[in-house]
Design a protein around this motif. Structure first.
Motif, short mmCIF file in Angstrom:
data_model
loop_
_atom_site.label_atom_id
_atom_site.label_comp_id
_atom_site.label_asym_id
_atom_site.label_seq_id
_atom_site.Cartn_x
_atom_site.Cartn_y
_atom_site.Cartn_z
N LYS A 10 -58.89 4.29 21.72
CA LYS A 10 -60.04 3.92 22.45
C LYS A 10 -60.19 3.00 23.54
N PHE A 11 -59.27 2.00 23.46
CA PHE A 11 -59.13 1.21 24.55
C PHE A 11 -58.53 1.33 25.74
N LEU A 12 -57.73 2.26 25.57
CA LEU A 12 -56.84 3.15 26.83
C LEU A 12 -57.98 4.09 27.30
N LYS A 13 -58.68 4.89 26.83
CA LYS A 13 -59.80 5.71 27.15
C LYS A 13 -60.77 5.10 27.97
N ALA A 14 -61.16 3.91 27.38
CA ALA A 14 -62.15 3.14 28.20
C ALA A 14 -61.79 2.56 29.37
N LEU A 15 -60.65 2.30 29.37
CA LEU A 15 -59.77 1.67 30.88
C LEU A 15 -60.01 3.05 31.69
N LEU A 16 -59.57 4.19 31.26
CA LEU A 16 -59.50 5.33 31.99
C LEU A 16 -61.01 5.75 32.67
N GLU A 17 -61.97 5.50 31.80
CA GLU A 17 -63.27 5.87 32.20
C GLU A 17 -63.68 5.01 33.26
N ASP A 18 -63.25 3.77 33.14
CA ASP A 18 -63.62 2.72 34.19
C ASP A 18 -63.01 2.58 35.54
N THR A 19 -62.08 3.54 35.51
CA THR A 19 -61.46 3.58 36.96
C THR A 19 -61.80 4.76 37.63
N GLN A 20 -61.85 4.54 39.16
CA GLN A 20 -62.25 5.68 40.03
C GLN A 20 -60.90 6.48 40.44
N ASP A 21 -59.71 6.08 40.11
CA ASP A 21 -58.62 6.81 40.77
C ASP A 21 -58.33 7.79 39.76
N GLY A 22 -58.61 7.81 38.32
CA GLY A 22 -58.17 8.77 37.53
C GLY A 22 -56.63 8.31 36.66
N PHE A 23 -56.33 7.03 36.76
CA PHE A 23 -55.18 6.62 36.25
C PHE A 23 -55.54 5.04 36.02
N VAL A 24 -54.74 4.64 35.08
CA VAL A 24 -54.72 3.20 34.78
C VAL A 24 -53.25 2.72 34.58
N GLU A 25 -52.87 1.60 34.88
CA GLU A 25 -51.33 1.25 34.70
C GLU A 25 -51.64 -0.21 33.62
N ILE A 26 -50.84 -0.40 32.84
CA ILE A 26 -50.77 -1.44 31.94
C ILE A 26 -49.37 -1.63 31.39
N GLY A 27 -49.09 -2.79 31.07
CA GLY A 27 -47.81 -3.28 30.51
C GLY A 27 -47.83 -3.01 29.16
N ARG A 28 -46.82 -2.34 28.63
CA ARG A 28 -46.55 -1.86 27.12
C ARG A 28 -46.48 -3.13 26.43
N ASN A 29 -45.67 -4.27 26.93
CA ASN A 29 -45.66 -5.50 25.82
C ASN A 29 -47.12 -6.05 25.97
N ASP A 30 -47.64 -6.08 27.04
CA ASP A 30 -49.25 -6.58 27.12
C ASP A 30 -50.02 -6.00 26.13
N LEU A 31 -49.97 -4.71 26.03
CA LEU A 31 -50.69 -3.92 25.09
C LEU A 31 -50.45 -3.97 23.71
N ALA A 32 -49.09 -4.35 23.42
CA ALA A 32 -48.65 -4.55 22.23
C ALA A 32 -49.05 -5.95 21.74
N THR A 33 -49.09 -6.90 22.53
CA THR A 33 -49.53 -8.34 22.34
C THR A 33 -51.10 -8.31 21.98
N ARG A 34 -51.81 -7.58 22.85
CA ARG A 34 -53.27 -7.56 22.81
C ARG A 34 -53.47 -7.11 21.30
N PHE A 35 -52.92 -5.94 20.75
CA PHE A 35 -53.14 -5.52 19.61
C PHE A 35 -52.35 -6.00 18.39
N GLU A 36 -51.59 -6.89 18.70
CA GLU A 36 -50.72 -7.67 17.81
C GLU A 36 -49.84 -6.29 16.96
N CYS A 37 -49.21 -5.78 17.97
CA CYS A 37 -48.31 -4.54 17.17
C CYS A 37 -47.17 -4.39 18.02
N SER A 38 -46.05 -3.70 17.52
CA SER A 38 -45.00 -3.65 17.90
C SER A 38 -44.99 -2.50 19.37
#
Length: 154
Positions: A10-38
């Motif tokens: 849901k988080f990633l799809k929300a990011l995609l909906e908010d973009t005009q470019d049709g893509f989103v870039e995010i750090g894998r480790n940043d995302l893992a830290t955000r969701f406290e997962c591996s």
């Protein structure tokens, strides 16, 4: 894990909906830290929920400056359906077929009744008179014909 998987999706799809470019870039480790997962849990979400069949491409770079780029590959319904039909596996498991229909429902291409009919049509229970080793082939044909019916109605 299903709750976490859905939250990440849901988080990633929300990011995609908010973009005009049709893509989103995010750090894998940043995302893992955000969701406290591996990071492997992030990989699981990407490999199951953001596939070409679901309308996405994934690019990634590992390492210190690594990133994940999620690209929406098709915006137009007809193009998306045509893409799926063209790239449909010749044999589909029950779970894979359910995944297609669930994604189509989530994207608004099917209503709840159509989803129920489509899922019921591809169940092993519905195909019990088909030899077990041929069910995935028959399931492919059913999914393909349902997808073709979407092109006819649009």
């Amino acid at each position: 894990m299903a709750g976490l998987t859905s939250d990440i999706e849901k988080f990633l799809k929300a990011l995609l909906e908010d973009t005009q470019d049709g893509f989103v870039e995010i750090g894998r480790n940043d995302l893992a830290t955000r969701f406290e997962c591996s990071p492997s849990q992030i990989n699981y979400v990407l490999s199951t929920r953001f596939t070409p069949y679901n309308g996405y491409l994934i690019e990634s770079k590992r390492g210190g400056n690594g990133f994940i780029r999620i690209i929406t590959i098709v915006e137009d319904e007809d193009d998306y359906i045509k893409y799926i039909i063209k790239n449909l596996d010749k044999e589909l498991t029950e779970e894979r077929a359910k995944s297609f229909f669930t994604e189509l429902f989530n994207k608004g291409y099917m209503d709840e009744n159509e989803l129920g009919i489509a899922v019921y049509a591809i169940l092993d229970k519905s195909l019990m008179n088909v030899e077990k080793n041929k069910r995935n082939l028959v399931r492919h044909d059913i999914v393909k014909n349902i997808l073709l019916s979407f092109l006819i109605r649009s």
